[in-house]
Design an enzyme around this catalytic site. Structure first.
Site, mmCIF file in Angstrom:
data_model
loop_
_atom_site.group_PDB
_atom_site.id
_atom_site.type_symbol
_atom_site.label_atom_id
_atom_site.label_comp_id
_atom_site.label_asym_id
_atom_site.label_seq_id
_atom_site.Cartn_x
_atom_site.Cartn_y
_atom_site.Cartn_z
ATOM 1 N N CYS A 204 -6.362 4.641 1.584
ATOM 2 C CA CYS A 204 -5.953 3.294 1.519
ATOM 3 C C CYS A 204 -7.420 2.393 0.977
ATOM 4 O O CYS A 204 -7.366 1.816 0.058
ATOM 5 C CB CYS A 204 -5.066 2.545 2.700
ATOM 6 S SG CYS A 204 -5.701 2.309 4.062
ATOM 7 N N ASP B 80 -7.088 6.328 7.049
ATOM 8 C CA ASP B 80 -7.398 5.108 6.730
ATOM 9 C C ASP B 80 -8.926 4.949 7.899
ATOM 10 O O ASP B 80 -8.947 5.605 8.772
ATOM 11 C CB ASP B 80 -6.201 4.514 7.494
ATOM 12 C CG ASP B 80 -6.029 1.881 7.283
ATOM 13 O OD1 ASP B 80 -7.809 2.422 6.485
ATOM 14 O OD2 ASP B 80 -5.961 1.591 7.341
ATOM 15 N N ARG C 28 -1.984 0.832 -6.617
ATOM 16 C CA ARG C 28 -1.558 -0.423 -6.437
ATOM 17 C C ARG C 28 -1.146 -1.685 -7.157
ATOM 18 O O ARG C 28 0.263 -2.005 -6.853
ATOM 19 C CB ARG C 28 -2.528 -1.229 -5.423
ATOM 20 C CG ARG C 28 -3.260 -0.283 -4.429
ATOM 21 C CD ARG C 28 -2.024 -0.694 -3.471
ATOM 22 N NE ARG C 28 -1.515 -1.216 -2.886
ATOM 23 C CZ ARG C 28 -2.584 -2.978 -2.186
ATOM 24 N NH1 ARG C 28 -3.940 -2.383 -1.358
ATOM 25 N NH2 ARG C 28 -2.537 -3.264 -1.479
ATOM 26 N N GLN D 21 1.141 -1.432 0.073
ATOM 27 C CA GLN D 21 -0.293 0.266 -0.088
ATOM 28 C C GLN D 21 1.068 1.725 0.198
ATOM 29 O O GLN D 21 0.370 2.269 -0.987
ATOM 30 C CB GLN D 21 -1.230 0.400 1.473
ATOM 31 C CG GLN D 21 -1.668 1.017 1.602
ATOM 32 C CD GLN D 21 -2.933 1.087 0.677
ATOM 33 O OE1 GLN D 21 -3.034 0.575 0.090
ATOM 34 N NE2 GLN D 21 -2.682 2.583 0.133
HETATM 35 N N1 CP Z 1 -6.346 -0.946 0.014
HETATM 36 C C1 CP Z 1 -6.333 -2.051 1.158
HETATM 37 O O1 CP Z 1 -5.678 -3.491 1.229
HETATM 38 O O2 CP Z 1 -7.889 -2.649 0.322
HETATM 39 P P1 CP Z 1 -8.429 -3.674 0.168
HETATM 40 O O3 CP Z 1 -8.550 -4.509 1.102
HETATM 41 O O4 CP Z 1 -9.133 -4.348 -0.575
HETATM 42 O O5 CP Z 1 -7.275 -5.367 -0.535
#
Ligand code: CP
Length: 303
Positions: free
Chosen positions: A260, A220, A288, A128
């Site tokens: 994220c 987050d 990503r 991430q």
């Molecule tokens: N940001 C992230 O890791 O998203 P997911 O949990 O959907 O993979």
């Protein structure tokens, strides 16, 4: 062996090289080829971005993926991780693992004999943060000398941001409610790295102090499907840590907003900011894919 368990597995030069490779792959200035390679996905938790972006990354690089989620393997019925890892390492060329304990990830890496990639643990989320740094670099054309403010829960994402920002020369201020600060050992390690790169690391309570002079605001989720009572307690504790117009006003005029995802609009971020002119959240999610292509090419590409 090689792998990406923590952002601390990358030195500063390797971090910059990966971000450059990701940028070049995204723009079609370089190609990488993983024809014939197979990546195993071991996901103990739900995922949209990580699972799909790793899968598409492998397909676009000419390789393949295989789903090795515990409900479909003997690991779900108690086969030890060390035995599972030794066997899987003889079939596939790399593993991307989403699990709870960092120590379990480390056990896979110790026994598999192939590259193991952290696709999220309770301690870190390095892939991430590679995408985040790529997004920041794209936006500002540089990393060193910028400041990022992370507000909210001092969790796995905060840990990887501390390490990644320090390595990239990005100053970082983390503001959390009392009792939700990042692991002090990670903060200390980030400060040590920042001493070399000229960045500054601050662990704070006040989100407005963190946001002052920031080029990036980052948050987050506060609550991830816990118990109802815990959710209500957290919503109260985190109330003043929302990324909203007032907090954005404290940051630099050209500041961008990252998250994220998944986001809870009205909790850690307002709908207005998420959809607003300063949001780079969708580019961040796209990145990503590009960042992980670079990781896969670097770890599994061979020469
Ligand atoms: N940001 C992230 O890791 O998203 P997911 O949990 O959907 O993979």
């Amino acid at each position: 062996g090689p792998g990406l368990l923590s952002l601390d597995d990358l030195d500063e030069a390797q971090l910059h090289a990966l971000l450059t490779l990701a940028h070049q792959l995204k723009r079609g200035e370089r190609v990488a080829n993983l024809h014939g390679k197979v990546l195993g996905l071991v996901f103990l938790k739900a995922s949209t971005r990580t699972r799909v972006s790793f899968t598409v990354a492998m397909y676009q690089l000419g390789g393949q993926v295989i789903d090795l989620s515990p409900s479909t393997t003997q690991v779900g019925r108690g086969e030890p991780v060390r035995d599972t890892a030794r066997v899987l390492g003889r079939y596939v060329d790399g593993l991307a693992i989403r699990t709870f304990a960092q120590t379990e990830l480390e056990e896979y890496a110790q026994y598999a004999g192939i590259p193991v990639i952290n696709a999220l643990t309770d301690h870190e989320h390095p892939c991430q943060i590679l995408a985040d740094l790529l997004t920041i670099r794209e936006n500002f054309g540089r990393l060193a000398g910028l400041k990022l403010a992370y507000v909210g829960d001092g969790n796995n994402v905060a840990h990887s941001l501390l390490l990644g920002c320090a390595k990239a020369g990005v100053s970082i201020a983390v503001a959390t409610p009392e009792g939700f600060a990042p692991d002090p050992a990670v903060g200390a390690r980030a400060s040590e790295i920042a001493g070399r790169t000229g960045a500054e690391v601050q662990i704070l309570r006040d989100p407005f102090e963190a946001a002052r002079g920031a080029h990036v605001l980052y948050t987050d989720v506060w609550t991830s499907m816990g118990q109802e009572a815990e959710t209500q307690r957290r919503l109260q504790l985190f109330e003043h840590y929302q990324i909203n117009a007032a907090l954005l006003h404290c940051a630099e005029a050209e500041a961008i907003v990252l998250h994220c995802l998944p986001a809870h609009r009205g909790e850690e971020i307002t709908d207005e900011v998420m959809e607003g002119a300063r949001s780079r959240i969708w580019d961040e999610a796209e990145n990503r894919l590009h960042a992980q292509k670079a990781v896969l090419a670097a770890l599994m590409g061979g020469r």
